[in-house]
Enzyme design. Structure first.
Site, PDB file in Angstrom:
ATOM      1  CE  LYS A 108     -13.995   9.607  40.533  1.00 50.51           C
ATOM      2  NZ  LYS A 108     -13.871   8.372  41.289  1.00 50.51           N
TER       3      LYS A 108
ATOM      4  CD  GLU B 123     -29.247  12.464  34.489  1.00 49.18           C
ATOM      5  OE1 GLU B 123     -30.196  12.217  35.262  1.00 49.18           O
ATOM      6  OE2 GLU B 123     -29.401  12.987  33.376  1.00 49.18           O
TER       7      GLU B 123
ATOM      8  CB  CYS C 285     -30.687   7.555  41.359  1.00 43.42           C
ATOM      9  SG  CYS C 285     -30.794   6.723  39.784  1.00 43.42           S
TER      10      CYS C 285
ATOM     11  CD  GLU D  78     -30.229   9.774  47.061  1.00 45.62           C
ATOM     12  OE1 GLU D  78     -29.257  10.538  47.117  1.00 45.62           O
ATOM     13  OE2 GLU D  78     -30.573   9.193  46.019  1.00 45.62           O
TER      14      GLU D  78
HETATM   15  P1  NAD Z   1     -21.041  10.423  45.045  1.00 44.50           P
HETATM   16  O1  NAD Z   1     -21.594  11.749  44.675  1.00 44.50           O
HETATM   17  O2  NAD Z   1     -20.424  10.291  46.390  1.00 44.50           O
HETATM   18  O3  NAD Z   1     -19.913   9.973  44.000  1.00 44.50           O
HETATM   19  C1  NAD Z   1     -20.171   9.861  42.618  1.00 44.50           C
HETATM   20  C2  NAD Z   1     -18.840   9.936  41.872  1.00 44.50           C
HETATM   21  O4  NAD Z   1     -18.272  11.231  42.069  1.00 44.50           O
HETATM   22  C3  NAD Z   1     -17.783   8.949  42.327  1.00 44.50           C
HETATM   23  O5  NAD Z   1     -17.009   8.548  41.224  1.00 44.50           O
HETATM   24  C4  NAD Z   1     -16.951   9.782  43.286  1.00 44.50           C
HETATM   25  O6  NAD Z   1     -15.613   9.312  43.426  1.00 44.50           O
HETATM   26  C5  NAD Z   1     -16.963  11.130  42.605  1.00 44.50           C
HETATM   27  N1  NAD Z   1     -16.796  12.283  43.492  1.00 44.50           N
HETATM   28  C6  NAD Z   1     -17.042  12.348  44.834  1.00 44.50           C
HETATM   29  N2  NAD Z   1     -16.772  13.591  45.284  1.00 44.50           N
HETATM   30  C7  NAD Z   1     -16.362  14.321  44.215  1.00 44.50           C
HETATM   31  C8  NAD Z   1     -15.953  15.678  44.036  1.00 44.50           C
HETATM   32  N3  NAD Z   1     -15.944  16.517  45.062  1.00 44.50           N
HETATM   33  N4  NAD Z   1     -15.629  16.097  42.803  1.00 44.50           N
HETATM   34  C9  NAD Z   1     -15.675  15.255  41.747  1.00 44.50           C
HETATM   35  N5  NAD Z   1     -16.038  13.953  41.858  1.00 44.50           N
HETATM   36  C10 NAD Z   1     -16.389  13.492  43.068  1.00 44.50           C
HETATM   37  O7  NAD Z   1     -22.216   9.371  44.833  1.00 44.50           O
HETATM   38  P2  NAD Z   1     -22.203   7.800  45.084  1.00 44.50           P
HETATM   39  O8  NAD Z   1     -22.232   7.548  46.550  1.00 44.50           O
HETATM   40  O9  NAD Z   1     -21.150   7.132  44.273  1.00 44.50           O
HETATM   41  O10 NAD Z   1     -23.608   7.397  44.422  1.00 44.50           O
HETATM   42  C11 NAD Z   1     -24.802   7.588  45.071  1.00 44.50           C
HETATM   43  C12 NAD Z   1     -25.499   8.853  44.620  1.00 44.50           C
HETATM   44  O11 NAD Z   1     -25.626   8.867  43.208  1.00 44.50           O
HETATM   45  C13 NAD Z   1     -26.921   8.962  45.147  1.00 44.50           C
HETATM   46  O12 NAD Z   1     -27.188  10.278  45.529  1.00 44.50           O
HETATM   47  C14 NAD Z   1     -27.765   8.563  43.948  1.00 44.50           C
HETATM   48  O13 NAD Z   1     -29.087   9.035  43.963  1.00 44.50           O
HETATM   49  C15 NAD Z   1     -26.978   9.158  42.850  1.00 44.50           C
HETATM   50  N6  NAD Z   1     -27.319   8.526  41.571  1.00 44.50           N
HETATM   51  C16 NAD Z   1     -28.042   9.258  40.661  1.00 44.50           C
HETATM   52  C17 NAD Z   1     -28.413   8.672  39.462  1.00 44.50           C
HETATM   53  C18 NAD Z   1     -29.197   9.444  38.436  1.00 44.50           C
HETATM   54  O14 NAD Z   1     -29.172   9.044  37.286  1.00 44.50           O
HETATM   55  N7  NAD Z   1     -29.885  10.516  38.790  1.00 44.50           N
HETATM   56  C19 NAD Z   1     -28.050   7.352  39.184  1.00 44.50           C
HETATM   57  C20 NAD Z   1     -27.314   6.651  40.138  1.00 44.50           C
HETATM   58  C21 NAD Z   1     -26.941   7.254  41.326  1.00 44.50           C
END
Ligand code: NAD
Length: 499
Positions: free
Chosen positions: A175, A250, A284, A385
């Site tokens: 997904k 992550e 991130c 963040e």
């Molecule tokens: P997000 O948590 O909003 O969404 C990430 C993914 O999860 C998306 O595909 C989203 O549709 C899905 N999702 C959202 N709510 C969900 C739920 N309740 N249950 C299951 N899936 C769900 O994050 P984002 O806005 O897409 O990305 C930004 C975040 O990701 C930041 O916090 C960033 O630091 C983090 N990030 C971490 C890393 C790492 O490797 N540590 C790398 C990139 C991004």
């Protein structure tokens, strides 16, 4: 009319069962619709998981070196299509072309690493404590892997998960984030072209609540690999805990760069500009705090503000652009609300702090690179963040204080220190609480063959990248072969020995 895209479930490209769709738009020009994608639901997830269960039966039997050959072909296909994938990625999520090319390159590196791992995937042997007995432990696939990814690295992050998951013999339900469905679709197309059996890879588009949660809840999914925010990570953790699923998380970061008085300031300046404003601060590993020792503070801040004011905002496809748009309106509002928080908390804004709307920029979601000084470690802008082009500058007297300030957040992903003093560098390596520490480099720029991940609220102890990710996607099986021809009991003293 915008092109219509599909899910890939049970070996077929198909619509969502509800028939509903959502649009994918360009954040640099919101009028541009790049495609229409299926808005899937629980029923689509269920079908995809059942398909993956079928696919797993076939795929797990393919010898790992052959699976590796397929990964090699995926890498070759990514090389072939690198430019058009990168351009599509810039259009759907905004970062500049140089960076989206890098994002695809990370996928290529990960594919070739996985190809080699097909001929390793090492187990372990150990001597038995009994005679005529042989012991060995091997890695086996787990089953169906649910892969949920964010929008900021639309190719790299899915490949970090999907390639090792497949190489180990698992099947996948993927997904992608709904802001970047195009790159996710391209990846699945290439996996199929390279020879992954159709039922072993399934793609379901949609939101976190309608697709993500059902995927995590589904009893047919054996392992979840998630990258995203810590808030969502917590939610996923509690759901998958109920199902006793293996889970790799992550999550977010609040990374800092320290600059000591003895540092090469030109280098440190290049580093912080790239770390804080590359990918419009939406990494991130982005540098979101700058910790300066007092001796160089005034000079460094002055030079930093001058360089930052000169960064050019624009469409990431334009080669003169330094900083692209942020991902969407909601994120821009979120960034601005943090700027207001910073001002209320008493931090001083030196540049940026507002949307950029002049000329063509009015068509997209641009935000000016922003710098706050007079920030204290207790302020929210120093701890939370923001995920945008906002840099908080803190002043310290000593290395001890710098490390203490760096550690004063709930996160622990990446970190950096600029110094010419080897003793200070090693002290920092020892005491900084983070999964990654750079010496004389910015907080961003991880390499695909090394472990990647963080401590504290950044994750739950797993590492992607390199060889460590193969632990996430394999189950250990221990095998004992007793060729003594008699019943030998481990740990039980024999009558003869006791006598
Ligand atoms: P997000 O948590 O909003 O969404 C990430 C993914 O999860 C998306 O595909 C989203 O549709 C899905 N999702 C959202 N709510 C969900 C739920 N309740 N249950 C299951 N899936 C769900 O994050 P984002 O806005 O897409 O990305 C930004 C975040 O990701 C930041 O916090 C960033 O630091 C983090 N990030 C971490 C890393 C790492 O490797 N540590 C790398 C990139 C991004």
């Amino acid at each position: 009319m915008a092109k219509k895209f599909h899910n890939f479930i049970a070996g077929k490209w198909c619509e969502a069962q509800s028939g509903q769709t959502f649009e994918n738009r360009n954040p640099a020009n919101w009028d541009e619709v790049l495609g229409v994608f299926p808005k899937s639901g629980k029923e689509d997830v269920d079908k995809a998981v059942r398909s993956a269960q079928e696919g797993f039966k076939e795929w797990r039997k393919v010898p790992a070196p052959q699976r590796g050959q397929i990964m090699k072909r995926v890498g070759d296909l990514l090389v072939k299509h690198k430019e058009d994938i990168a351009r599509g990625m810039t259009k759907e999520m905004g970062k500049v072309l140089m960076e989206t090319r890098g994002d695809v390159q990370e996928g290529i590196d990960t594919a070739y690493y996985a190809a080699g791992e097909g001929r390793r995937l090492f187990g372990q042997t150990a001597p038995s404590e009994l005679p005529s007995k042989f012991c060995v432990s091997i890695r086996q696939p787990i089953g169906v892997a649910g892969v949920i990814t964010p929008w900021n690295f639309p190719m790299a992050i899915p490949t970090w998960k999907i390639f090792p998951a497949l190489l180990c013999g698992n099947s996948v339900v993927f997904k992608p984030a709904s802001d970047v469905p195009l790159t996710g679709t391209r990846l699945v197309e290439l996996l199929l072209e390279a020879g992954v059996p159709p039922k072993a890879i399934n793609l379901v588009h949609g939101t976190g609540s309608t697709v993500g949660i059902p995927l995590v809840e589904h009893p047919g999914v054996d392992v979840i690999s998630f990258t995203g925010s810590s808030a969502v990570g917590r939610q996923i953790s509690s759901i998958s805990g109920q199902g006793l699923k293996r889970l790799s998380l992550e999550l977010g970061g609040k990374n800092a760069q320290i600059v000591m008085d003895d540092a090469n300031l030109d280098l440190a300046l290049e580093g912080v500009i790239w770390g804080a404003f590359g990918t419009t601060g939406q990494r991130c590993t982005a540098t979101s705090r700058l910790i300066l020792q007092e001796g160089i503070y005034e000079e460094f801040v002055e030079r930093l503000v001058e360089r930052t004011r000169n960064l050019k905002l624009g469409d990431g496809l334009d080669s003169s652009t330094d900083v692209g748009p942020v991902i969407n309106e909601k994120q821009r509002e979120n960034i601005h609300s943090y700027v207001e928080v910073g001002q209320r908390e008493g931090a001083r804004l030196l540049c940026g702090g507002e949307s950029a709307n002049e000329g063509k920029l009015s068509k997209g979601f641009f935000y000016r690179p922003t710098i706050f000084v007079d920030v204290t470690p207790q302020m929210r802008i120093a701890k939370e963040e923001i995920f945008g082009p906002v840099l908080a500058v803190l002043k310290v007297k000593t290395l001890d204080e710098a490390i203490e300030v760096l550690n004063a957040t709930p996160y622990g992903l990446s970190s950096s220190i600029y110094t010419q003093d080897v003793n200070q560098a090693f002290r920092a390596i020892e005491d900084i609480e983070a999964g990654i520490t750079y010496i004389n480099g910015p907080t961003i720029g991880a390499e695909a063959h090394l472990p990647f991940g963080g401590v504290k609220d950044t994750g739950n102890g797993h590492r992607e990248g390199g060889w460590t990710v193969y632990d996430i996607f394999t189950e250990w099986k221990t095998i004992y072969v007793d060729y003594s021809g008699k019943l030998q009991k481990a740990q039980i003293d024999t009558e003869k020995e006791r006598a």
